[in-house]
Structures are given as structure tokens and as C-alpha cells.
Motif scaffolding. Sequence first.
Motif, PDB file in Angstrom:
ATOM      1  N   ASP A  86     -16.751  49.385  29.104  1.00  0.00           N
ATOM      2  CA  ASP A  86     -17.027  49.804  30.482  1.00  0.00           C
ATOM      3  C   ASP A  86     -17.926  48.793  31.192  1.00  0.00           C
ATOM      4  O   ASP A  86     -17.650  48.378  32.309  1.00  0.00           O
ATOM      5  N   VAL A  87     -19.004  48.382  30.535  1.00  0.00           N
ATOM      6  CA  VAL A  87     -19.888  47.343  31.073  1.00  0.00           C
ATOM      7  C   VAL A  87     -20.030  46.293  29.969  1.00  0.00           C
ATOM      8  O   VAL A  87     -20.625  46.557  28.934  1.00  0.00           O
ATOM      9  N   LEU A  88     -19.449  45.131  30.227  1.00  0.00           N
ATOM     10  CA  LEU A  88     -19.446  44.071  29.221  1.00  0.00           C
ATOM     11  C   LEU A  88     -20.737  43.272  29.244  1.00  0.00           C
ATOM     12  O   LEU A  88     -21.286  42.983  30.312  1.00  0.00           O
ATOM     13  N   ASP A  89     -21.179  42.895  28.072  1.00  0.00           N
ATOM     14  CA  ASP A  89     -22.277  41.950  27.921  1.00  0.00           C
ATOM     15  C   ASP A  89     -21.619  40.575  27.779  1.00  0.00           C
ATOM     16  O   ASP A  89     -20.828  40.368  26.848  1.00  0.00           O
ATOM     17  N   PRO A  90     -21.901  39.632  28.672  1.00  0.00           N
ATOM     18  CA  PRO A  90     -21.267  38.315  28.580  1.00  0.00           C
ATOM     19  C   PRO A  90     -21.409  37.662  27.206  1.00  0.00           C
ATOM     20  O   PRO A  90     -20.531  36.913  26.781  1.00  0.00           O
ATOM     21  N   GLU A  91     -22.487  37.979  26.515  1.00  0.00           N
ATOM     22  CA  GLU A  91     -22.687  37.414  25.171  1.00  0.00           C
ATOM     23  C   GLU A  91     -21.598  37.868  24.199  1.00  0.00           C
ATOM     24  O   GLU A  91     -21.301  37.174  23.239  1.00  0.00           O
ATOM     25  N   GLU A  92     -21.010  39.038  24.449  1.00  0.00           N
ATOM     26  CA  GLU A  92     -19.932  39.553  23.586  1.00  0.00           C
ATOM     27  C   GLU A  92     -18.641  38.752  23.752  1.00  0.00           C
ATOM     28  O   GLU A  92     -17.699  38.926  22.986  1.00  0.00           O
ATOM     29  N   LEU A  93     -18.604  37.898  24.769  1.00  0.00           N
ATOM     30  CA  LEU A  93     -17.437  37.053  25.014  1.00  0.00           C
ATOM     31  C   LEU A  93     -17.750  35.574  24.826  1.00  0.00           C
ATOM     32  O   LEU A  93     -16.890  34.810  24.403  1.00  0.00           O
ATOM     33  N   PRO A  97     -21.099  33.238  18.010  1.00  0.00           N
ATOM     34  CA  PRO A  97     -20.533  34.225  17.077  1.00  0.00           C
ATOM     35  C   PRO A  97     -19.371  35.014  17.703  1.00  0.00           C
ATOM     36  O   PRO A  97     -18.384  35.306  17.026  1.00  0.00           O
ATOM     37  N   ALA A  98     -19.486  35.321  18.995  1.00  0.00           N
ATOM     38  CA  ALA A  98     -18.402  36.044  19.677  1.00  0.00           C
ATOM     39  C   ALA A  98     -17.145  35.186  19.748  1.00  0.00           C
ATOM     40  O   ALA A  98     -16.040  35.662  19.471  1.00  0.00           O
ATOM     41  N   LYS A  99     -17.317  33.912  20.089  1.00  0.00           N
ATOM     42  CA  LYS A  99     -16.170  33.006  20.179  1.00  0.00           C
ATOM     43  C   LYS A  99     -15.456  32.892  18.835  1.00  0.00           C
ATOM     44  O   LYS A  99     -14.229  32.821  18.781  1.00  0.00           O
ATOM     45  N   GLU A 100     -16.231  32.892  17.752  1.00  0.00           N
ATOM     46  CA  GLU A 100     -15.618  32.797  16.422  1.00  0.00           C
ATOM     47  C   GLU A 100     -14.797  34.031  16.096  1.00  0.00           C
ATOM     48  O   GLU A 100     -13.804  33.953  15.373  1.00  0.00           O
ATOM     49  N   CYS A 106      -7.334  35.878  19.797  1.00  0.00           N
ATOM     50  CA  CYS A 106      -6.564  35.270  20.881  1.00  0.00           C
ATOM     51  C   CYS A 106      -5.362  34.493  20.346  1.00  0.00           C
ATOM     52  O   CYS A 106      -4.244  34.644  20.853  1.00  0.00           O
ATOM     53  N   LEU A 107      -5.583  33.690  19.336  1.00  0.00           N
ATOM     54  CA  LEU A 107      -4.502  32.875  18.785  1.00  0.00           C
ATOM     55  C   LEU A 107      -3.384  33.715  18.178  1.00  0.00           C
ATOM     56  O   LEU A 107      -2.234  33.279  18.138  1.00  0.00           O
ATOM     57  N   SER A 108      -3.700  34.926  17.750  1.00  0.00           N
ATOM     58  CA  SER A 108      -2.660  35.781  17.170  1.00  0.00           C
ATOM     59  C   SER A 108      -1.630  36.210  18.223  1.00  0.00           C
ATOM     60  O   SER A 108      -0.556  36.681  17.872  1.00  0.00           O
ATOM     61  N   PHE A 109      -1.942  36.005  19.504  1.00  0.00           N
ATOM     62  CA  PHE A 109      -1.013  36.373  20.570  1.00  0.00           C
ATOM     63  C   PHE A 109      -0.308  35.167  21.190  1.00  0.00           C
ATOM     64  O   PHE A 109       0.442  35.305  22.151  1.00  0.00           O
ATOM     65  N   GLN A 110      -0.525  33.985  20.594  1.00  0.00           N
ATOM     66  CA  GLN A 110       0.188  32.797  21.045  1.00  0.00           C
ATOM     67  C   GLN A 110       1.669  33.005  20.773  1.00  0.00           C
ATOM     68  O   GLN A 110       2.056  33.396  19.667  1.00  0.00           O
ATOM     69  N   GLY A 111       2.500  32.815  21.772  1.00  0.00           N
ATOM     70  CA  GLY A 111       3.938  33.033  21.624  1.00  0.00           C
ATOM     71  C   GLY A 111       4.345  34.483  21.817  1.00  0.00           C
ATOM     72  O   GLY A 111       5.528  34.795  21.884  1.00  0.00           O
ATOM     73  N   ARG A 140      -6.577  35.058  29.351  1.00  0.00           N
ATOM     74  CA  ARG A 140      -5.672  36.137  29.762  1.00  0.00           C
ATOM     75  C   ARG A 140      -5.583  37.216  28.676  1.00  0.00           C
ATOM     76  O   ARG A 140      -5.574  38.394  28.993  1.00  0.00           O
ATOM     77  N   ILE A 141      -5.532  36.843  27.398  1.00  0.00           N
ATOM     78  CA  ILE A 141      -5.416  37.856  26.346  1.00  0.00           C
ATOM     79  C   ILE A 141      -6.704  38.673  26.244  1.00  0.00           C
ATOM     80  O   ILE A 141      -6.658  39.867  25.973  1.00  0.00           O
ATOM     81  N   GLN A 142      -7.861  38.065  26.492  1.00  0.00           N
ATOM     82  CA  GLN A 142      -9.099  38.848  26.526  1.00  0.00           C
ATOM     83  C   GLN A 142      -9.049  39.836  27.687  1.00  0.00           C
ATOM     84  O   GLN A 142      -9.418  41.002  27.537  1.00  0.00           O
ATOM     85  N   PHE A 143      -8.602  39.363  28.845  1.00  0.00           N
ATOM     86  CA  PHE A 143      -8.445  40.241  30.010  1.00  0.00           C
ATOM     87  C   PHE A 143      -7.532  41.420  29.652  1.00  0.00           C
ATOM     88  O   PHE A 143      -7.880  42.576  29.884  1.00  0.00           O
ATOM     89  N   PHE A 144      -6.352  41.116  29.103  1.00  0.00           N
ATOM     90  CA  PHE A 144      -5.419  42.189  28.764  1.00  0.00           C
ATOM     91  C   PHE A 144      -6.036  43.161  27.761  1.00  0.00           C
ATOM     92  O   PHE A 144      -5.954  44.378  27.930  1.00  0.00           O
ATOM     93  N   ALA A 145      -6.646  42.645  26.708  1.00  0.00           N
ATOM     94  CA  ALA A 145      -7.217  43.510  25.673  1.00  0.00           C
ATOM     95  C   ALA A 145      -8.275  44.444  26.263  1.00  0.00           C
ATOM     96  O   ALA A 145      -8.256  45.662  26.018  1.00  0.00           O
ATOM     97  N   ILE A 146      -9.175  43.897  27.047  1.00  0.00           N
ATOM     98  CA  ILE A 146     -10.273  44.697  27.607  1.00  0.00           C
ATOM     99  C   ILE A 146      -9.757  45.661  28.670  1.00  0.00           C
ATOM    100  O   ILE A 146     -10.134  46.840  28.683  1.00  0.00           O
TER     101      ILE A 146
END
Length: 174
Positions: A86-93, A97-100, A106-111, A140-146
Motif C-alpha cells: 500500500d505504501v512502498l518504502d523505496p529501500e524495498e526496491l 539487498p533489495a536489488k539482489e 524480474c529475470l524470471s519474466f524475461q520472454g 515494468r515487471i516490478q510495476f505489474f507485480a506491485i
Amino acid sequence: MAAAGLFLPAQGPSEVAAAAQALSLPAEAFGNDPRVELAWAMKAHQHAQVYFNLISSVDPKFLNLTKVDDQIYAEFRRTFRDLKVDVLDPEELKSEPAKEKWRPFCLSFQGVVEDFNFGTLLRLDCSKDYTEENTILATRIQFFAIEIARNREGCNSLVYSSAREGVAEEVASG
């Protein structure tokens, strides 16, 4: 709608067509071309505007954003079980550690999801519109997921309800 502080000049059909064509070329062809950055900003702004209008007009719990919403949502909640959407913490993205954690998701949705890694504007607080303070750049996949999670978990219902109340008030006073 104010979109992430992007105040873009009005574009005619030829400028939009040129921007769309430029966005289809490989990134290596441009370096840091400001025209490409403007074209990206225009496309991201348009996407944000269309999406916000959509969740303002249609009950978000009934929306499907992709053909694979169920897969995206299941994998998102499996990977990010406790992420508050509902309210995202930018650090979570954006933190290392979040990027890892996000990278393999994200890569699992390539293709699977077209333009899965395309830059997209995402609202931090889903009860508010796109503004400079309330917007972050995501893939885009982060947008879709969230946003799929927000829709299914009822977080975007406030936007829809507020828009419906505004329409009802206009009808009553008009």
C-alpha cells in the motif's frame, strides 16, 4: 494529473511517431541522447496516466494487467511474502539487498512479459496520484507485480472509490 513532476511539451503525431520509433532501437545506438530520454519520459508519463485513469474508472479488483497476472502474483507473493504494497518504502526496491532479491524475480519474466525491464513510473503511496514526491522509477515487471498485488489485496480500491464519489458529487450538484 501531475505525473512525477514531468511537465512535457505537447507533442504532435509526428513527434510521437518518431519517439516510438526511437524507443524500438537498441540502447547502444544512442548513448545519452536527450531525445531518447524525452521519448522515454513521454511514454512513461502516458503509461502512468492511462493506468491511473483505469483504476479510477474500473474497480481494480476486476482488472487484469497482463495475460499472466496469476503467475506474476503467485511468484511475487512467494518471493516477497511480507512486502507492504500500500505504501512502498523505496529501500524495498532500490537498496542493494533489495536489488539482489528483485533481480532473479524480474529475470524470471524475461520472454514472458513484454518489455519486462522497461522503466516505468510507480506510485509509492497507492492512495495518491502520481506526483514528483509520490513516484519512483521501477521496471515494468516490478510495476505489474506491485499493482497486481494492490488490486487483488484491495489497496487500489480507495482510488476507485474516491473517483466514484467525485462523479456522484458532480451529478448531484450539476
